[in-house]
Design a protein around this motif. Structure first.
Motif, PDB file in Angstrom:
ATOM      1  N   ASP A  97       0.862  -1.180   0.000  1.00  0.00           N
ATOM      2  CA  ASP A  97       0.000   0.000   0.000  1.00  0.00           C
ATOM      3  C   ASP A  97       0.898   1.230   0.000  1.00  0.00           C
ATOM      4  N   LEU A  98       1.331   1.597  -1.192  1.00  0.00           N
ATOM      5  CA  LEU A  98       2.318   2.662  -1.313  1.00  0.00           C
ATOM      6  C   LEU A  98       2.062   3.434  -2.592  1.00  0.00           C
ATOM      7  N   ASP A  99       2.015   4.728  -2.471  1.00  0.00           N
ATOM      8  CA  ASP A  99       1.889   5.575  -3.643  1.00  0.00           C
ATOM      9  C   ASP A  99       3.305   5.985  -4.054  1.00  0.00           C
ATOM     10  N   GLY A 100       3.918   5.153  -4.866  1.00  0.00           N
ATOM     11  CA  GLY A 100       5.304   5.362  -5.272  1.00  0.00           C
ATOM     12  C   GLY A 100       5.517   6.683  -5.973  1.00  0.00           C
ATOM     13  N   LEU A 101       4.565   7.098  -6.764  1.00  0.00           N
ATOM     14  CA  LEU A 101       4.692   8.359  -7.481  1.00  0.00           C
ATOM     15  C   LEU A 101       4.731   9.538  -6.511  1.00  0.00           C
ATOM     16  N   ALA A 102       3.903   9.490  -5.482  1.00  0.00           N
ATOM     17  CA  ALA A 102       3.895  10.574  -4.491  1.00  0.00           C
ATOM     18  C   ALA A 102       5.215  10.611  -3.721  1.00  0.00           C
ATOM     19  N   VAL A 103       5.713   9.432  -3.352  1.00  0.00           N
ATOM     20  CA  VAL A 103       6.993   9.379  -2.626  1.00  0.00           C
ATOM     21  C   VAL A 103       8.112   9.913  -3.520  1.00  0.00           C
ATOM     22  N   ALA A 104       8.146   9.473  -4.773  1.00  0.00           N
ATOM     23  CA  ALA A 104       9.170   9.944  -5.709  1.00  0.00           C
ATOM     24  C   ALA A 104       9.078  11.459  -5.897  1.00  0.00           C
ATOM     25  N   ARG A 105       7.874  11.987  -5.933  1.00  0.00           N
ATOM     26  CA  ARG A 105       7.677  13.432  -6.084  1.00  0.00           C
ATOM     27  C   ARG A 105       8.254  14.177  -4.882  1.00  0.00           C
ATOM     28  N   HIS A 106       8.026  13.638  -3.688  1.00  0.00           N
ATOM     29  CA  HIS A 106       8.577  14.266  -2.476  1.00  0.00           C
ATOM     30  C   HIS A 106      10.104  14.198  -2.468  1.00  0.00           C
ATOM     31  N   LEU A 107      10.653  13.070  -2.902  1.00  0.00           N
ATOM     32  CA  LEU A 107      12.109  12.947  -2.982  1.00  0.00           C
ATOM     33  C   LEU A 107      12.693  13.967  -3.950  1.00  0.00           C
ATOM     34  N   LEU A 108      12.036  14.162  -5.059  1.00  0.00           N
ATOM     35  CA  LEU A 108      12.498  15.141  -6.039  1.00  0.00           C
ATOM     36  C   LEU A 108      12.457  16.547  -5.460  1.00  0.00           C
ATOM     37  N   THR A 109      11.426  16.848  -4.700  1.00  0.00           N
ATOM     38  CA  THR A 109      11.323  18.157  -4.046  1.00  0.00           C
ATOM     39  C   THR A 109      12.481  18.360  -3.074  1.00  0.00           C
ATOM     40  N   ILE A 110      12.778  17.331  -2.288  1.00  0.00           N
ATOM     41  CA  ILE A 110      13.887  17.420  -1.333  1.00  0.00           C
ATOM     42  C   ILE A 110      15.206  17.618  -2.080  1.00  0.00           C
ATOM     43  N   GLU A 111      15.395  16.885  -3.156  1.00  0.00           N
ATOM     44  CA  GLU A 111      16.626  17.003  -3.940  1.00  0.00           C
ATOM     45  C   GLU A 111      16.792  18.423  -4.487  1.00  0.00           C
ATOM     46  N   ARG A 112      15.719  19.000  -4.993  1.00  0.00           N
ATOM     47  CA  ARG A 112      15.789  20.371  -5.528  1.00  0.00           C
ATOM     48  C   ARG A 112      16.090  21.384  -4.427  1.00  0.00           C
ATOM     49  N   GLN A 113      15.479  21.211  -3.268  1.00  0.00           N
ATOM     50  CA  GLN A 113      15.744  22.121  -2.149  1.00  0.00           C
ATOM     51  C   GLN A 113      17.200  22.010  -1.701  1.00  0.00           C
ATOM     52  N   LEU A 114      17.711  20.809  -1.672  1.00  0.00           N
ATOM     53  CA  LEU A 114      19.105  20.594  -1.297  1.00  0.00           C
ATOM     54  C   LEU A 114      20.036  21.264  -2.308  1.00  0.00           C
ATOM     55  N   ALA A 115      19.737  21.152  -3.576  1.00  0.00           N
ATOM     56  CA  ALA A 115      20.538  21.801  -4.607  1.00  0.00           C
ATOM     57  C   ALA A 115      20.524  23.320  -4.432  1.00  0.00           C
ATOM     58  N   GLN A 116      19.382  23.883  -4.050  1.00  0.00           N
ATOM     59  CA  GLN A 116      19.296  25.326  -3.815  1.00  0.00           C
ATOM     60  C   GLN A 116      20.149  25.737  -2.620  1.00  0.00           C
ATOM     61  N   ILE A 117      20.147  24.923  -1.570  1.00  0.00           N
ATOM     62  CA  ILE A 117      20.957  25.225  -0.392  1.00  0.00           C
ATOM     63  C   ILE A 117      22.434  25.232  -0.752  1.00  0.00           C
ATOM     64  N   ILE A 118      22.845  24.228  -1.504  1.00  0.00           N
ATOM     65  CA  ILE A 118      24.254  24.131  -1.904  1.00  0.00           C
ATOM     66  C   ILE A 118      24.631  25.310  -2.793  1.00  0.00           C
ATOM     67  N   GLU A 119      23.778  25.658  -3.727  1.00  0.00           N
ATOM     68  CA  GLU A 119      24.065  26.788  -4.618  1.00  0.00           C
ATOM     69  C   GLU A 119      24.163  28.099  -3.848  1.00  0.00           C
ATOM     70  N   ALA A 120      23.269  28.292  -2.889  1.00  0.00           N
ATOM     71  CA  ALA A 120      23.315  29.501  -2.070  1.00  0.00           C
ATOM     72  C   ALA A 120      24.608  29.554  -1.254  1.00  0.00           C
ATOM     73  N   ALA A 121      25.060  28.415  -0.769  1.00  0.00           N
ATOM     74  CA  ALA A 121      26.306  28.377   0.004  1.00  0.00           C
ATOM     75  C   ALA A 121      27.510  28.681  -0.871  1.00  0.00           C
ATOM     76  N   ARG A 122      27.450  28.270  -2.130  1.00  0.00           N
ATOM     77  CA  ARG A 122      28.563  28.545  -3.065  1.00  0.00           C
ATOM     78  C   ARG A 122      28.708  30.052  -3.322  1.00  0.00           C
ATOM     79  N   ARG A 123      27.589  30.740  -3.333  1.00  0.00           N
ATOM     80  CA  ARG A 123      27.620  32.183  -3.618  1.00  0.00           C
ATOM     81  C   ARG A 123      28.191  32.986  -2.462  1.00  0.00           C
ATOM     82  N   CYS A 124      28.193  32.415  -1.272  1.00  0.00           N
ATOM     83  CA  CYS A 124      28.682  33.139  -0.085  1.00  0.00           C
ATOM     84  C   CYS A 124      30.174  33.219  -0.046  1.00  0.00           C
TER      85      CYS A 124
END
Length: 93
Positions: free
Chosen positions: A66-93
């Motif tokens: 009983d798992l909505d794999g698409l929803a989980v994958a979507r959340h993982l993608l969101t986390i990955e994008r947020q992490l990339a933004q954090i890293i990019e912001a740190a590079r600019r500092c």
């Protein structure tokens, strides 16, 4: 020789090989300095994402899970994008 290698940002062995003509000089971009706490936090997040991805892969193999794999994958993608933004912001500092 060690002082020259250190000033050039190279290991002494590399400087010696280049001086003897055994290798061609390759200059790498210097490693950017970042906050060690940021590196630690990003590493932890990456480890957590890995664990979640492994769990998701195992769960998808189980029939009738009983798992909505698409929803989980979507959340993982969101986390990955947020992490990339954090890293990019740190590079600019």
């Amino acid at each position: 020789m060690r002082a020259k290698a250190e000033a050039a940002g190279l290991p002494a062995a590399t400087l010696l090989r280049e001086a003897l003509g055994l290798t061609e000089a390759r200059r790498r971009k210097p490693v950017p300095r970042v906050d060690p706490a940021l590196v630690l936090a990003v590493g932890r997040i990456g480890g957590n994402l890995n664990q979640i991805a492994r769990w998701l892969n195992r769960a998808m193999l189980v029939r009738g899970a009983d798992l909505d794999g698409l929803a989980v994958a979507r959340h993982l993608l969101t986390i990955e994008r947020q992490l990339a933004q954090i890293i990019e912001a740190a590079r600019r500092c």
